[in-house]
Scaffold this motif. Structure first.
Motif, PDB file in Angstrom:
ATOM      1  N   THR A 108     -43.810  29.536 -54.744  1.00 10.45           N
ATOM      2  CA  THR A 108     -44.618  29.867 -53.572  1.00 10.45           C
ATOM      3  C   THR A 108     -45.019  31.332 -53.591  1.00 10.45           C
ATOM      4  O   THR A 108     -46.191  31.680 -53.387  1.00 10.45           O
ATOM      5  N   LEU A 156     -43.556  23.580 -49.326  1.00 12.15           N
ATOM      6  CA  LEU A 156     -43.825  25.015 -49.285  1.00 12.15           C
ATOM      7  C   LEU A 156     -44.798  25.437 -50.381  1.00 12.15           C
ATOM      8  O   LEU A 156     -45.816  26.077 -50.107  1.00 12.15           O
ATOM      9  N   SER A 157     -44.523  25.079 -51.615  1.00  5.94           N
ATOM     10  CA  SER A 157     -45.378  25.550 -52.707  1.00  5.94           C
ATOM     11  C   SER A 157     -46.764  24.905 -52.676  1.00  5.94           C
ATOM     12  O   SER A 157     -47.759  25.564 -53.004  1.00  5.94           O
ATOM     13  N   ALA A 160     -48.723  26.813 -50.153  1.00  8.24           N
ATOM     14  CA  ALA A 160     -49.139  28.108 -50.684  1.00  8.24           C
ATOM     15  C   ALA A 160     -50.270  27.951 -51.687  1.00  8.24           C
ATOM     16  O   ALA A 160     -51.160  28.815 -51.780  1.00  8.24           O
TER      17      ALA A 160
END
Length: 484
Positions: A108, A156-157, A160
């Motif tokens: 991320t 999360l990643s 992002a």
């Protein structure tokens, strides 16, 4: 354990409850217990977030590339500073092992760091017209407010990977996280708010709207002319629906959809490397990965040894809660996911497949949503497990005569996200690299994702690319100016 109450809608830089004060539960998949209650965004909440994005769009687009770069670089540092906290939240709500959660947090930060650089390298062109009638100026402009619909498996990643290029390009973003995993995104909202406040970023540049009614929110936002782009990671079925909905307003779309990745093992493959790669490509995140190897296609000369070694490795993998440092395979995300994987395996075995691994569901933790790492051999050609994205720790091994047949079997799918292959010869490597049908092909390795490389598929696996220099193009319109 009592539930943590998290009022969970970020609109601009303000965290608040849903319009109707409704909430939904978030569960720990390792135990089934409720670990949080999150504000359940309504259509009105989503439209308010889009309004904030629209109001902030011109001001954010007008900021300098250097300013956007500095903001993104600070976001990378802030994520890194809170990496341990983010990894624990991610592991708790999603179930993935802590080391994998930590790797996702690091990834991320890398997306924010990479696009901090790309913000200062937006493409353009200035040239004389070949006919001599003037000059050609080509610039890029942000497409405008974007809707980013993110998945539960890498909450999360994958967020992002959408937010970072959008911000670098000068776009505002409304993020709709998956209802299964909203907590880590709300933590990211805290980080965004603090960094944005420090740099005086206009309120409304990023909003986060968790909801249990994703279809209603998406439909309402995509019917609003203030929205200009949709980026989605998820199933092919939902992707088709979103593409149809995007047609009325001719929205820009990026679709990273389902896969059915083949893993080809040639007769001359390094079996140590191939088995190690197979374990990693299948069991990462308990197999809940869009680029996970789904079909292991092995040349007959090495099939028996490969299958036995893979089964031995699978049976030795520690299964348990992601928060346990010894765990290598965590739970699946929901009880429905366990039931789905179990049904695929049961149907294959009933049709004649052979389970090579020893463990059954009775051998994994009884609480939570666990499924044992499983290897199936002799799977009938028409079995659903061969034609469906498994999204669980189940490997199917098919035996073929030679590399030519292996590549033909690998390409016999309407998906085309990722493909893997192992061969020790130059000819084998060339054949795998040039002839496997997928948007991403890995030869003699399985760590296919890279922030500096374009990620995406072909055919029914979608279109558009995320990551690399190509990723920012998805958020830019091309503008041509004719000069004398």
């Amino acid at each position: 354990m009592s539930a943590e109450i998290t009022t969970g809608i970020w609109t601009g830089t303000t965290l608040g409850p849903a319009t109707d004060d409704s909430t939904f539960d978030v569960h720990d998949p390792a135990t089934g217990e409720i670990i949080a209650e999150v504000a359940d965004a309504t259509v009105d909440d989503a439209l308010a977030a889009l309004g904030a994005a629209h109001d902030a769009q011109d001001a954010w687009a007008a900021t300098t590339a250097r300013h956007r770069s500095v903001v993104l670089a600070d976001l990378a540092r802030a994520v890194t500073t809170r990496s341990e906290e983010l990894a624990r939240v991610l592991s708790r709500e999603m179930g993935k092992p802590l080391r994998e959660a930590a790797a996702e947090v690091a990834n991320t930060a890398e997306f924010f760091r990479w696009y901090a650089g790309e913000a200062e390298r937006l493409p353009g062109r200035y040239a004389d017209s070949p006919g001599g009638q003037g000059r050609i100026l080509v610039t890029r402009r942000p497409v405008g407010p974007c809707l980013a619909i993110t998945p539960w498996n890498f909450p999360l990643s994958m967020a992002a990977r959408k937010i970072a290029p959008a911000l670098a390009a000068g776009c505002t973003v409304v993020v709709k996280p998956a209802a299964e995993t909203p907590l880590v995104m709300l933590k990211l909202g805290e980080i965004l708010a603090r960094v944005f406040s420090h740099h005086e970023v206009p309120e409304g540049v990023v909003s986060i709207v968790p909801t249990t009614d994703a279809a209603a929110l998406s439909a309402a936002l995509m019917a609003d002319p203030r929205l200009r782009k949709v980026t989605f990671t998820g199933s092919t079925a939902v992707g088709r629906t979103l593409v149809r909905q995007s047609a009325d307003l001719l929205l820009r779309t990026s679709m990273e959809l389902g896969g059915n990745a083949p893993f080809v093992v040639a007769a001359d493959a390094d079996l140590d490397a191939a088995v190690n790669g197979a374990v990693a490509a299948k069991t990462r995140n308990a197999g809940q990965v869009c680029v996970a190897a789904n079909r292991f296609i092995v040349v007959a000369d090495v099939a028996e040894e490969f299958t036995a070694r893979l089964a031995e490795r699978f049976d030795a993998l520690p299964v348990g809660p992601g928060t346990d440092p010894e765990t290598r395979v965590g739970p699946l995300v929901t009880p429905e996911a366990v039931a789905r994987v179990s049904a695929l395996v049961d149907a294959a075995v009933a049709a004649g497949a052979r389970q090579v691994t020893a463990r059954t569901r009775a051998d994994v933790p009884g609480e939570g949503y666990f499924y044992p790492p499983t290897v199936l051999a002799d799977v009938p050609c028409g079995a659903d497990v061969l034609n469906t994205e498994i999204f669980g720790p189940v490997a199917t091994v098919s035996v073929v005569g030679d590399l030519e047949e292996a590549i033909a079997v690998a390409n016999d799918t309407d998906a085309g996200l990722a493909a893997y292959g192992y061969s020790a010869s130059a000819a084998g490597v060339e054949a795998l690299a040039s002839r496997l049908k997928a948007g991403m092909v890995a030869v003699n390795r399985v760590n296919i994702a890279d922030v500096a490389a374009p990620f995406g598929g072909v055919d029914q696996s979608g279109f558009g690319r995320e990551g690399g220099t190509e990723g920012i193009e998805e958020y830019l319109d091309t503008r041509y100016v004719a000069l004398p």
